[in-house]
Design a protein around this motif. Structure first.
Motif, mmCIF file in Angstrom:
data_model
loop_
_atom_site.group_PDB
_atom_site.id
_atom_site.type_symbol
_atom_site.label_atom_id
_atom_site.label_comp_id
_atom_site.label_asym_id
_atom_site.label_seq_id
_atom_site.Cartn_x
_atom_site.Cartn_y
_atom_site.Cartn_z
ATOM 1 N N LYS A 16 0.823 -1.203 0.000
ATOM 2 C CA LYS A 16 0.000 0.000 0.000
ATOM 3 C C LYS A 16 0.858 1.253 0.000
ATOM 4 N N VAL A 17 1.957 1.218 0.742
ATOM 5 C CA VAL A 17 2.874 2.358 0.769
ATOM 6 C C VAL A 17 3.479 2.551 -0.610
ATOM 7 N N LYS A 18 3.854 1.457 -1.241
ATOM 8 C CA LYS A 18 4.452 1.517 -2.583
ATOM 9 C C LYS A 18 3.468 2.098 -3.596
ATOM 10 N N GLU A 19 2.185 1.752 -3.472
ATOM 11 C CA GLU A 19 1.170 2.318 -4.364
ATOM 12 C C GLU A 19 1.056 3.827 -4.174
ATOM 13 N N GLN A 20 1.096 4.260 -2.931
ATOM 14 C CA GLN A 20 0.926 5.681 -2.607
ATOM 15 C C GLN A 20 2.150 6.506 -3.003
ATOM 16 N N TRP A 21 3.340 6.001 -2.707
ATOM 17 C CA TRP A 21 4.582 6.740 -2.964
ATOM 18 C C TRP A 21 5.484 5.884 -3.846
ATOM 19 N N GLY A 22 5.167 5.878 -5.124
ATOM 20 C CA GLY A 22 5.797 4.993 -6.087
ATOM 21 C C GLY A 22 7.280 5.203 -6.331
ATOM 22 N N LYS A 23 7.819 6.329 -5.913
ATOM 23 C CA LYS A 23 9.242 6.572 -6.140
ATOM 24 C C LYS A 23 10.126 5.910 -5.090
ATOM 25 N N LEU A 24 9.520 5.338 -4.049
ATOM 26 C CA LEU A 24 10.308 4.637 -3.035
ATOM 27 C C LEU A 24 10.844 3.334 -3.621
ATOM 28 N N THR A 25 12.076 3.030 -3.302
ATOM 29 C CA THR A 25 12.739 1.836 -3.830
ATOM 30 C C THR A 25 12.722 0.702 -2.813
ATOM 31 N N ASP A 26 13.093 -0.479 -3.251
ATOM 32 C CA ASP A 26 13.210 -1.607 -2.330
ATOM 33 C C ASP A 26 14.241 -1.312 -1.243
ATOM 34 N N ASP A 27 15.317 -0.625 -1.606
ATOM 35 C CA ASP A 27 16.319 -0.232 -0.607
ATOM 36 C C ASP A 27 15.706 0.713 0.424
ATOM 37 N N ASP A 28 14.840 1.631 -0.031
ATOM 38 C CA ASP A 28 14.151 2.523 0.902
ATOM 39 C C ASP A 28 13.324 1.718 1.891
ATOM 40 N N PHE A 29 12.622 0.710 1.393
ATOM 41 C CA PHE A 29 11.781 -0.102 2.268
ATOM 42 C C PHE A 29 12.614 -0.863 3.291
ATOM 43 N N ASP A 30 13.812 -1.276 2.895
ATOM 44 C CA ASP A 30 14.701 -1.937 3.855
ATOM 45 C C ASP A 30 15.100 -0.978 4.972
ATOM 46 N N VAL A 31 15.343 0.274 4.620
ATOM 47 C CA VAL A 31 15.716 1.280 5.618
ATOM 48 C C VAL A 31 14.516 1.649 6.482
ATOM 49 N N ILE A 32 13.368 1.824 5.869
ATOM 50 C CA ILE A 32 12.159 2.233 6.596
ATOM 51 C C ILE A 32 11.788 1.182 7.635
ATOM 52 N N ALA A 33 11.684 -0.062 7.215
ATOM 53 C CA ALA A 33 11.432 -1.208 8.100
ATOM 54 C C ALA A 33 10.379 -0.929 9.166
ATOM 55 N N GLY A 34 9.301 -0.251 8.797
ATOM 56 C CA GLY A 34 8.209 -0.016 9.721
ATOM 57 C C GLY A 34 8.364 1.196 10.610
ATOM 58 N N LYS A 35 9.393 1.995 10.382
ATOM 59 C CA LYS A 35 9.638 3.186 11.202
ATOM 60 C C LYS A 35 9.053 4.411 10.509
ATOM 61 N N ARG A 36 8.119 5.046 11.178
ATOM 62 C CA ARG A 36 7.396 6.178 10.594
ATOM 63 C C ARG A 36 8.331 7.330 10.239
ATOM 64 N N ASP A 37 9.265 7.660 11.139
ATOM 65 C CA ASP A 37 10.169 8.776 10.864
ATOM 66 C C ASP A 37 11.039 8.499 9.643
ATOM 67 N N GLN A 38 11.425 7.241 9.442
ATOM 68 C CA GLN A 38 12.204 6.878 8.249
ATOM 69 C C GLN A 38 11.352 6.998 6.988
ATOM 70 N N LEU A 39 10.083 6.599 7.089
ATOM 71 C CA LEU A 39 9.174 6.736 5.951
ATOM 72 C C LEU A 39 9.047 8.205 5.556
ATOM 73 N N LEU A 40 8.846 9.062 6.542
ATOM 74 C CA LEU A 40 8.709 10.497 6.258
ATOM 75 C C LEU A 40 9.951 11.039 5.543
ATOM 76 N N GLY A 41 11.111 10.683 6.049
ATOM 77 C CA GLY A 41 12.356 11.158 5.444
ATOM 78 C C GLY A 41 12.535 10.673 4.014
ATOM 79 N N ARG A 42 12.210 9.421 3.780
ATOM 80 C CA ARG A 42 12.362 8.869 2.429
ATOM 81 C C ARG A 42 11.350 9.468 1.465
ATOM 82 N N ILE A 43 10.129 9.725 1.949
ATOM 83 C CA ILE A 43 9.131 10.377 1.092
ATOM 84 C C ILE A 43 9.613 11.770 0.721
#
Length: 77
Positions: A16-43
């Motif tokens: 669902k996150v990937k659908e919403q913010w399509g520019k995020l990469t698989d590497d981004d998802f590895d860094v985010i790993a469920g952390k909201r602050d990391q998601l915000l930074g990557r977005i």
């Protein structure tokens, strides 16, 4: 909520996150790993938007998904 449950939620939400913010990469998802602050930074970084705009988008996404942040994200470490 225990760590296993949070990890399970994150695995379900990644699509669902990937659908919403399509520019995020698989590497981004590895860094985010469920952390909201990391998601915000990557977005912010990938979509070239401000911190406030990223926060607004995530809050709106959370509201649409019918979940609360406490049920989605790891605590900051």
């Amino acid at each position: 909520m225990n760590k296993d449950t949070i990890e399970g939620n994150w695995k379900q939400l990644k699509g669902k996150v990937k659908e919403q913010w399509g520019k995020l990469t698989d590497d981004d998802f590895d860094v985010i790993a469920g952390k909201r602050d990391q998601l915000l930074g990557r977005i912010q970084e990938r979509h070239g938007i401000s911190k406030d705009e990223a926060e607004t988008q995530v809050k709106e996404w959370e509201a649409r998904d019918g979940r609360t942040p406490a049920g989605l994200w790891y605590e900051k470490s």
